[in-house]
Design an enzyme around this catalytic site. Sequence first.
Site, PDB file in Angstrom:
ATOM      1  CD  GLU A   1     -12.310  10.554  53.718  1.00  0.00           C
ATOM      2  OE1 GLU A   1     -11.911  11.924  53.367  1.00  0.00           O
ATOM      3  OE2 GLU A   1     -11.729   9.547  53.312  1.00  0.00           O
ATOM      4  CG  HIS A   2     -16.049   9.183  51.772  1.00  0.00           C
ATOM      5  ND1 HIS A   2     -14.714   9.097  51.436  1.00  0.00           N
ATOM      6  CD2 HIS A   2     -16.324  10.700  51.558  1.00  0.00           C
ATOM      7  CE1 HIS A   2     -14.060  10.337  51.438  1.00  0.00           C
ATOM      8  NE2 HIS A   2     -15.116  11.222  51.455  1.00  0.00           N
TER       9      HIS A   2
END
Length: 440
Positions: A335-336
């Site tokens: 996601e990050h």
Amino acid sequence: MLNRTDLRGKVPSAAELRATLPRAEIDVDAALHQVRPVVEAVRDRGVEAVLDYTEKFDRVRPTAVRVPAPALSRALAELDPAVRAALEESIERARKVHADQRRADVTTEVTDGGTVTERWLPVERVGLYAPGGLAVYPSSVVMNVVPAQAAGVGSLVLCTPPQAEFGGSPHPTTLAAAALLGVDEVWAAGGAQAVALLAYGGTDTDGAELVPVDLVTGPGNIYLTAAKRMLRGLIGIDSEAGPTEIAILADETADAGHVAADLISQAEHDTLAASVLVTTSASLADAVDAELAARVKATKHSERVTEALTGKQSGTVLVSTVDEGLRVVDAYAAEHLEIQTADAREVAARVRNAGAVFVGPYAPVSLGDYCAGSNHVLPTGGFARHSSGLSVQTFLRGIHVIDYSESALREVADKVVALANAEDLPAHGEAVTARFGGEK
């Protein structure tokens, strides 16, 4: 502190990496049987069912679902000035970035007298969800509302759980964020019952209509995700969000304190949050473990952070080279993803799979959560291999408009007939030849 996986000197296949890398085990299907009765009750009994489940799950029963307008105004008026200034900055930066995402209509002249235009039209009515469980998330209000407004969505409703602490009203900071953005329709409902109410609509306790939506966006827990999956089709959804993730690709040039702080920052979201370090440096991994041991004790949510960092979804992966590290983070599709290496920009440019990429020592994930201008509603669970985060495009639909003259249709009529016959659908061809007196 972090579990270690040593891939140095190995070249695992993509399938082996997916099976080896740390990942939270989230079984949305298993939650469906718990969510189904909730969704069906809201379908059949409307607001009464929503309030019943709200009382059961949130330990409070609001007098109505829709939050009165004065409550929004009051929340904004009473908002801490420092928080208001921070939200205003976040909104301004997000609007600047998302304004550049709006697509223009394009007309292509396929042939003389024959055009295809792609028009981009916003979804008519959207339900935006802001969680309210372990923390309050006014930033999620910003991240959902700004791209919807940039897309031109005409009707927005924000759904967020009521709070017993505030007498059945949602958290005032969430209400203040809505007011700052000009959103005047807020429903005090959370979880699966909120998604069901957004999908089916209903009648509030005062007789006012709660109009159903066409699309639901925003993150939530596994039960909200299960409700999204169950209702997909009746409504559109942005994604099935899982626990938050951070992966950091780092070499010996990275600052262990920065890396540890960033891993902790995501771990404080949830005990299932994933914090993964991929590094070429065993000495950095050791230094990060030492920093974590000191920092976790000092952080506010140390118990939650410890459980997340020691869970099977978190860990350190040792690799021989940055190139091998890139293979690992692309397989993980975080996601990050932070890049804390020498030549970080060049390395970041080679990333293929990530919800968002944060380049160098001065672009921590926290910046993207609040004030980078980017969107923080991002794909989790490896979905970044095939899906994007929330953007203006989420709220737009492309519609093809086909405009052909008689001569342009005649020019290609025999090709249409040939393909129709090849598919054994002769009436398709006849729909064309009928326009020319039955001529082939």
